[in-house]
Design a protein around this motif. Structure first.
Motif, PDB file in Angstrom:
ATOM      1  N   THR A  32       0.834  -1.200   0.000  1.00  0.00           N
ATOM      2  CA  THR A  32       0.000   0.000   0.000  1.00  0.00           C
ATOM      3  C   THR A  32       0.870   1.251   0.000  1.00  0.00           C
ATOM      4  O   THR A  32       0.612   2.201  -0.750  1.00  0.00           O
ATOM      5  CB  THR A  32      -0.936   0.003   1.218  1.00  0.00           C
ATOM      6  N   ALA A  61      -1.023  -4.864  -4.848  1.00  0.00           N
ATOM      7  CA  ALA A  61      -1.659  -4.633  -3.553  1.00  0.00           C
ATOM      8  C   ALA A  61      -3.019  -5.330  -3.484  1.00  0.00           C
ATOM      9  O   ALA A  61      -3.343  -5.990  -2.494  1.00  0.00           O
ATOM     10  CB  ALA A  61      -1.821  -3.135  -3.294  1.00  0.00           C
ATOM     11  N   LYS A  82      -9.751  -1.711   2.546  1.00  0.00           N
ATOM     12  CA  LYS A  82      -8.395  -1.382   2.116  1.00  0.00           C
ATOM     13  C   LYS A  82      -8.343  -1.167   0.602  1.00  0.00           C
ATOM     14  O   LYS A  82      -7.703  -0.233   0.113  1.00  0.00           O
ATOM     15  CB  LYS A  82      -7.416  -2.479   2.538  1.00  0.00           C
ATOM     16  N   ILE A  86      -7.473   2.328  -1.526  1.00  0.00           N
ATOM     17  CA  ILE A  86      -6.466   2.357  -2.584  1.00  0.00           C
ATOM     18  C   ILE A  86      -7.057   2.976  -3.847  1.00  0.00           C
ATOM     19  O   ILE A  86      -6.454   3.848  -4.471  1.00  0.00           O
ATOM     20  CB  ILE A  86      -5.943   0.925  -2.852  1.00  0.00           C
TER      21      ILE A  86
END
Length: 100
Positions: A32, A61, A82, A86
């Protein structure tokens, strides 16, 4: 400390799993950060090569997050959050680039 044989084994298994899970979580964090650094580099000097770098780090990622969810290291909602963050970072960078 446990005296029962099965409890001792569970302690060993839990420690092994903890270390394995920690490596996955660390890899997700590292990828990340690499992705966010690639976004900043692309923002500073927009070029097709830097965009390709951003896309490849994003894919890496995403892949690691999906594998962590599949193996039970991360909760599915945590993985989705998450990945969403991103994607949102890239959208914000594109919006800032279009505005200027």
């Amino acid at each position: 400390m446990a005296n029962i044989k099965s409890a001792l084994k569970r302690i060993e298994v839990a420690e092994r799993n903890r270390l394995h899970n920690r490596s996955y979580k660390s890899a997700v964090k590292t990828l990340t950060k690499t992705y966010l650094a690639a976004i900043e580099a692309h923002q500073a000097d927009p070029s097709p090569d830097s965009l390709k770098q951003v896309e490849s780090t994003m894919a890496a990622a995403y892949s690691k997050i999906d594998k962590a969810v599949k193996r039970g290291v991360l909760h599915p909602n945590t993985g989705a959050r998450k990945k969403s963050r991103i994607a949102r970072a890239l959208k914000a960078q594109e919006a800032a680039g279009a505005a200027s």
